[in-house]
Design a protein around this motif. Structure first.
Motif, PDB file in Angstrom:
ATOM      1  N   ALA A  28      38.619  32.646  42.980  1.00 37.64           N
ATOM      2  CA  ALA A  28      38.284  32.779  41.559  1.00 37.64           C
ATOM      3  C   ALA A  28      37.618  31.495  41.087  1.00 37.64           C
ATOM      4  CB  ALA A  28      39.539  33.051  40.735  1.00 37.64           C
ATOM      5  N   HIS A  29      36.851  31.613  40.023  1.00 34.64           N
ATOM      6  CA  HIS A  29      36.262  30.429  39.408  1.00 34.64           C
ATOM      7  C   HIS A  29      36.460  30.500  37.898  1.00 34.64           C
ATOM      8  CE1 HIS A  29      32.872  33.359  39.335  1.00 34.64           C
ATOM      9  NE2 HIS A  29      32.664  32.840  38.140  1.00 34.64           N
ATOM     10  N   ALA A  30      36.334  29.355  37.242  1.00 35.47           N
ATOM     11  CA  ALA A  30      36.591  29.277  35.811  1.00 35.47           C
ATOM     12  C   ALA A  30      35.501  29.990  35.024  1.00 35.47           C
ATOM     13  CB  ALA A  30      36.684  27.808  35.372  1.00 35.47           C
TER      14      ALA A  30
ATOM     15  N   GLY B  21      39.443  30.933  31.251  1.00 37.33           N
ATOM     16  CA  GLY B  21      40.034  31.968  32.085  1.00 37.33           C
ATOM     17  C   GLY B  21      39.485  31.900  33.495  1.00 37.33           C
ATOM     18  N   LEU B  22      39.741  32.942  34.271  1.00 39.04           N
ATOM     19  CA  LEU B  22      39.294  33.020  35.654  1.00 39.04           C
ATOM     20  C   LEU B  22      38.429  34.268  35.849  1.00 39.04           C
ATOM     21  CD1 LEU B  22      42.680  32.245  37.464  1.00 39.04           C
ATOM     22  CD2 LEU B  22      40.767  30.664  37.130  1.00 39.04           C
ATOM     23  N   GLU B  23      37.449  34.162  36.734  1.00 41.75           N
ATOM     24  CA  GLU B  23      36.593  35.299  37.059  1.00 41.75           C
ATOM     25  C   GLU B  23      36.617  35.515  38.563  1.00 41.75           C
ATOM     26  OE1 GLU B  23      32.604  36.782  35.139  1.00 41.75           O
ATOM     27  OE2 GLU B  23      32.147  35.163  36.548  1.00 41.75           O
ATOM     28  N   MET B  24      36.637  36.811  38.976  1.00 36.11           N
ATOM     29  CA  MET B  24      36.686  37.164  40.386  1.00 36.11           C
ATOM     30  C   MET B  24      35.715  38.305  40.677  1.00 36.11           C
ATOM     31  SD  MET B  24      40.867  37.377  40.716  1.00 36.11           S
ATOM     32  CE  MET B  24      40.919  37.369  42.516  1.00 36.11           C
ATOM     33  N   LYS B  25      35.171  38.295  41.883  1.00 38.28           N
ATOM     34  CA  LYS B  25      34.452  39.448  42.415  1.00 38.28           C
ATOM     35  C   LYS B  25      34.875  39.595  43.867  1.00 38.28           C
ATOM     36  CE  LYS B  25      29.993  41.643  43.292  1.00 38.28           C
ATOM     37  NZ  LYS B  25      28.508  41.533  43.231  1.00 38.28           N
ATOM     38  N   LEU B  26      35.511  40.724  44.173  1.00 36.07           N
ATOM     39  CA  LEU B  26      36.079  40.948  45.497  1.00 36.07           C
ATOM     40  C   LEU B  26      35.533  42.240  46.081  1.00 36.07           C
ATOM     41  CD1 LEU B  26      39.789  40.328  44.441  1.00 36.07           C
ATOM     42  CD2 LEU B  26      38.222  38.615  45.375  1.00 36.07           C
TER      43      LEU B  26
ATOM     44  N   ASP C 227      43.270  55.414  53.214  1.00 38.75           N
ATOM     45  CA  ASP C 227      42.001  55.844  53.818  1.00 38.75           C
ATOM     46  C   ASP C 227      41.027  54.692  54.010  1.00 38.75           C
ATOM     47  OD1 ASP C 227      42.862  58.470  53.899  1.00 38.75           O
ATOM     48  OD2 ASP C 227      42.075  58.942  51.916  1.00 38.75           O
ATOM     49  N   HIS C 228      41.429  53.495  53.592  1.00 32.91           N
ATOM     50  CA  HIS C 228      40.594  52.295  53.749  1.00 32.91           C
ATOM     51  C   HIS C 228      39.202  52.499  53.164  1.00 32.91           C
ATOM     52  CE1 HIS C 228      43.729  50.611  56.288  1.00 32.91           C
ATOM     53  NE2 HIS C 228      43.718  51.722  57.010  1.00 32.91           N
ATOM     54  N   GLU C 229      39.165  52.991  51.939  1.00 30.72           N
ATOM     55  CA  GLU C 229      37.891  53.240  51.271  1.00 30.72           C
ATOM     56  C   GLU C 229      37.331  51.943  50.695  1.00 30.72           C
ATOM     57  OE1 GLU C 229      38.498  57.814  49.732  1.00 30.72           O
ATOM     58  OE2 GLU C 229      39.250  56.175  48.493  1.00 30.72           O
ATOM     59  N   ALA C 230      36.012  51.806  50.742  1.00 27.97           N
ATOM     60  CA  ALA C 230      35.361  50.600  50.235  1.00 27.97           C
ATOM     61  C   ALA C 230      35.542  50.488  48.730  1.00 27.97           C
ATOM     62  CB  ALA C 230      33.876  50.619  50.588  1.00 27.97           C
ATOM     63  N   ARG C 231      35.858  49.305  48.262  1.00 26.88           N
ATOM     64  CA  ARG C 231      36.020  49.049  46.838  1.00 26.88           C
ATOM     65  C   ARG C 231      35.427  47.684  46.491  1.00 26.88           C
ATOM     66  NH1 ARG C 231      36.819  53.612  46.810  1.00 26.88           N
ATOM     67  NH2 ARG C 231      38.596  54.819  46.033  1.00 26.88           N
ATOM     68  N   THR C 232      34.803  47.618  45.331  1.00 33.09           N
ATOM     69  CA  THR C 232      34.351  46.350  44.752  1.00 33.09           C
ATOM     70  C   THR C 232      35.121  46.130  43.456  1.00 33.09           C
ATOM     71  OG1 THR C 232      32.134  46.581  45.701  1.00 33.09           O
ATOM     72  CG2 THR C 232      32.388  45.054  43.849  1.00 33.09           C
ATOM     73  N   VAL C 233      35.689  44.948  43.310  1.00 32.55           N
ATOM     74  CA  VAL C 233      36.504  44.623  42.139  1.00 32.55           C
ATOM     75  C   VAL C 233      35.847  43.468  41.384  1.00 32.55           C
ATOM     76  CG1 VAL C 233      38.764  43.834  41.317  1.00 32.55           C
ATOM     77  CG2 VAL C 233      38.624  45.346  43.301  1.00 32.55           C
ATOM     78  N   TYR C 234      35.628  43.679  40.100  1.00 28.45           N
ATOM     79  CA  TYR C 234      35.183  42.626  39.193  1.00 28.45           C
ATOM     80  C   TYR C 234      36.339  42.384  38.228  1.00 28.45           C
ATOM     81  CZ  TYR C 234      30.704  44.829  40.584  1.00 28.45           C
ATOM     82  OH  TYR C 234      29.663  45.400  41.278  1.00 28.45           O
TER      83      TYR C 234
END
Length: 218
Positions: free
Chosen positions: A148-150, A163-168, A175-182
């Motif tokens: 994460a970054h500020a 706060g903190l920001e993330m992109k994962l 089922d191990h489905e692909a996911r993108t998390v913001y």
């Protein structure tokens, strides 16, 4: 979500009218009246199939019907792309039971959500533990590092808080489905917040910006 789109397309491509159009050949079209009638019927069926498929695909395409949600109980405002639904659950943060409420909406292949944890006090240590809990939980769900970054989170009355920001990106579920998390995480007073988008594929940046730029604390 994606399976629904595939099912709709398959249903229409297997429709008898569409299959008969697929077998249409100009060699079968003589100049007599019967041939012209057959050609007309084929053209009508082709047009009907094209309209049906177009309607099915447009109905399944992502629709972002943005509306501003003011959550006075938890002290934030945010734009969501559909009518939200609410959920609530108990969580344990560093051995302390707390309540976490969720407000979420689905659009296209993504879920937009704001989670709020009610803290027992306003101490910096309590806020940090809550943010660590949220950050590690998001990362663990997709098997990614909790990087994460500020980032500055705006206040509705003016000003900003840190706060903190993330992109994962990773795989989730059995089922191990692909996911993108913001995600953006922030604590203020006796609340810790998690504003997040969970998508089956990367979103257009304008949708991500719409959500996060509208997320403001009271």
């Amino acid at each position: 979500m994606l399976q629904t789109v595939f099912r709709v397309v398959l249903q229409f491509t297997r429709h008898p009218s569409c299959l008969s159009f697929g077998l249409y050949s100009p060699r079968n079209c003589a100049g007599d009246t019967a041939s012209r009638r057959r050609r007309t019927r084929s053209a009508i069926r082709a047009a009907a199939c094209a309209l049906a498929i177009g309607a099915a695909l447009s109905g399944c395409s992502p629709t972002f019907d943005w509306r501003t949600i003011m959550n006075n109980d938890n002290g934030y405002t945010v734009d969501l792309p559909a009518k939200p639904r609410n959920d609530e659950r108990a969580v344990q943060i560093d051995g302390t039971p707390m309540q976490m409420s969720m407000q979420m909406a689905e659009a296209g292949d993504a879920v937009f959500a704001v989670g709020t944890v009610v803290l027992p006090d306003e101490n910096d240590a309590t806020q940090r533990k809550a943010l660590d809990f949220l950050r590690s939980g998001l990362a663990r769900n997709v098997g990614a590092a909790p990087d994460a970054h500020a980032v500055q989170i705006p206040l509705a009355a003016g000003g900003k808080v840190l706060g903190l920001e993330m992109k994962l990106s990773g795989r989730a579920g059995s089922d191990h489905e692909a996911r993108t998390v913001y995600a953006r995480l922030v604590a203020r007073g006796r609340h810790a917040y998690q504003a997040a988008i969970i998508a089956s594929k990367p979103l257009q940046q304008e949708q991500v910006d719409q959500f996060f730029s509208s997320f403001q604390l009271y």
